[in-house]
Design a protein around this motif. Structure first.
Motif, PDB file in Angstrom:
ATOM      1  N   LEU A 244     -20.784  17.093 -19.980  1.00  0.00           N
ATOM      2  CA  LEU A 244     -21.593  18.131 -19.337  1.00  0.00           C
ATOM      3  C   LEU A 244     -23.048  17.972 -19.765  1.00  0.00           C
ATOM      4  CD1 LEU A 244     -19.298  21.246 -19.904  1.00  0.00           C
ATOM      5  CD2 LEU A 244     -19.458  19.845 -17.841  1.00  0.00           C
TER       6      LEU A 244
ATOM      7  N   ASN B  77     -25.273  20.472 -19.335  1.00  0.00           N
ATOM      8  CA  ASN B  77     -25.646  21.774 -19.862  1.00  0.00           C
ATOM      9  C   ASN B  77     -24.428  22.683 -19.886  1.00  0.00           C
ATOM     10  OD1 ASN B  77     -28.711  21.447 -19.917  1.00  0.00           O
ATOM     11  ND2 ASN B  77     -28.303  21.082 -17.750  1.00  0.00           N
ATOM     12  N   SER B  78     -24.473  23.680 -20.742  1.00  0.00           N
ATOM     13  CA  SER B  78     -23.442  24.717 -20.729  1.00  0.00           C
ATOM     14  C   SER B  78     -23.647  25.594 -19.495  1.00  0.00           C
ATOM     15  CB  SER B  78     -23.507  25.564 -22.002  1.00  0.00           C
ATOM     16  OG  SER B  78     -23.291  24.771 -23.145  1.00  0.00           O
ATOM     17  N   GLU B  79     -22.555  26.216 -19.035  1.00  0.00           N
ATOM     18  CA  GLU B  79     -22.643  26.976 -17.786  1.00  0.00           C
ATOM     19  C   GLU B  79     -21.644  28.124 -17.801  1.00  0.00           C
ATOM     20  OE1 GLU B  79     -21.767  26.207 -12.998  1.00  0.00           O
ATOM     21  OE2 GLU B  79     -22.001  24.517 -14.387  1.00  0.00           O
TER      22      GLU B  79
ATOM     23  N   GLY C   8     -16.530  29.269 -17.233  1.00  0.00           N
ATOM     24  CA  GLY C   8     -17.297  28.984 -18.439  1.00  0.00           C
ATOM     25  C   GLY C   8     -17.084  27.548 -18.884  1.00  0.00           C
ATOM     26  N   MET C   9     -18.158  26.773 -18.966  1.00  0.00           N
ATOM     27  CA  MET C   9     -18.100  25.388 -19.437  1.00  0.00           C
ATOM     28  C   MET C   9     -19.141  25.236 -20.544  1.00  0.00           C
ATOM     29  SD  MET C   9     -17.441  23.064 -16.018  1.00  0.00           S
ATOM     30  CE  MET C   9     -19.082  23.310 -15.349  1.00  0.00           C
ATOM     31  N   ILE C  10     -18.686  24.867 -21.729  1.00  0.00           N
ATOM     32  CA  ILE C  10     -19.548  24.790 -22.902  1.00  0.00           C
ATOM     33  C   ILE C  10     -19.751  23.337 -23.311  1.00  0.00           C
ATOM     34  CG2 ILE C  10     -19.938  25.622 -25.232  1.00  0.00           C
ATOM     35  CD1 ILE C  10     -19.717  27.824 -23.109  1.00  0.00           C
ATOM     36  N   ASP C  11     -20.996  22.931 -23.431  1.00  0.00           N
ATOM     37  CA  ASP C  11     -21.330  21.575 -23.860  1.00  0.00           C
ATOM     38  C   ASP C  11     -21.312  21.514 -25.383  1.00  0.00           C
ATOM     39  OD1 ASP C  11     -22.215  19.020 -24.159  1.00  0.00           O
ATOM     40  OD2 ASP C  11     -24.304  19.463 -23.661  1.00  0.00           O
ATOM     41  N   LEU C  12     -20.167  21.178 -25.947  1.00  0.00           N
ATOM     42  CA  LEU C  12     -20.032  21.101 -27.399  1.00  0.00           C
ATOM     43  C   LEU C  12     -20.732  19.888 -27.984  1.00  0.00           C
ATOM     44  CD1 LEU C  12     -16.282  22.127 -27.789  1.00  0.00           C
ATOM     45  CD2 LEU C  12     -18.301  23.549 -28.125  1.00  0.00           C
TER      46      LEU C  12
END
Length: 271
Positions: free
Chosen positions: A233, A235-237, A252-256
């Motif tokens: 990803l 960016n987080s979204e 919810g998508m988190i760029d860890l």
């Protein structure tokens, strides 16, 4: 007594040798360009032990069988090849290498087809015409229609090339090479439910019409659709959506891996 002392000395020597090998056989580092951007797919080659590695998308690499005194060869197309010797001044847990750009020669390039422009739907198409559900991504295939009869809760009805495909009987569907069609199902052989696929994670869609693709399997009567998801990803979204009939959707998508220190930690832990 002397024999016992010699045996003890030999055991200690072997232990020290093994310990030194265990603690000096790996280095970790990062490769960047001259404007401090990490470089992906850089090859790192140990001229002494012949071990090699490639950098990740964050420029990080871990090279085994390497210790102080070895020489490394680092290279990437479009950059000057660099050879460094690991002197005691280097911190083997955090080696930073800077590559300088250069004009590459034509014989250094290998041109091959990566995307079939006639059958691949790229990321640009998905960005300009977003989809609302996972099953909607099938509508991106030209000439393919879907419909949901008798309410939700199951895979949509698919129509392509004059075929009433039911829920996937005559079309081969896969995600990242994983077949979605179920070879045995009460609702019909080849039942393909795509509701597990998050549409925002789709990177590109490859498709073909007709029974001409033997490698796609025996469900390819009307055609095939192969989805490829994103590797990472940017960016987080977090998104929220509402619609008619009291419907709503959250995502919810988190760029860890966005933090460089976290990327280094995950790579060291082999996660």
């Amino acid at each position: 007594m002397k024999l016992l002392n010699r045996v003890v000395q030999l055991i200690c020597y072997v232990f020290l040798l093994i310990s030194s090998e265990a603690f000096s056989q790996q280095i970790k580092g990062i490769v960047k360009n001259d404007i401090n951007q990490p470089l992906e797919s850089v090859y790192v080659y140990n001229l002494s032990s012949k071990a090699h590695a490639h950098t990740s998308e964050s420029g990080v690499f871990i090279l085994e069988k390497t210790k102080t005194g070895d020489s490394l060869k680092i290279g990437l197309l479009g950059y000057q090849t660099k050879i460094i010797k690991l002197t005691p001044d280097y911190n083997l847990d955090n080696v930073e290498i800077i590559l300088q750009e250069k004009i590459f020669k034509l014989d250094e390039m290998i041109v091959e087809e990566q995307v079939n422009a006639l059958s691949t739907i790229s990321r640009l198409d998905l960005s300009t015409n977003p989809v609302n559900s996972s099953q909607d991504v099938l509508r991106k295939v030209p000439g393919l229609f879907i419909g949901q009869h008798a309410g939700g809760g199951k895979a949509e009805q698919i129509f392509l090339r004059g075929f009433d495909i039911d829920h996937g009987t005559d079309i081969s569907i896969s995600v990242d090479g994983m077949p979605v069609n179920m070879v045995s199902h009460a609702h019909g052989q080849g039942y393909a439910d795509l509701h597990f696929l998050i549409p925002e994670t789709v990177n590109k869609i490859d498709f073909g019409k007709g029974p001409y693709y033997a490698k796609e399997g025996d469900f390819t009567t009307a055609g095939y659709v192969d989805f490829s998801t994103k590797d990472y990803l940017k960016n987080s979204e977090v998104t929220f959506g509402v619609g008619q009939f009291n419907t709503f959707r959250t995502l919810g998508m988190i760029d860890l891996l966005g933090n460089e220190k976290i990327r280094m930690l995950l790579l060291q832990l082999n996660i």
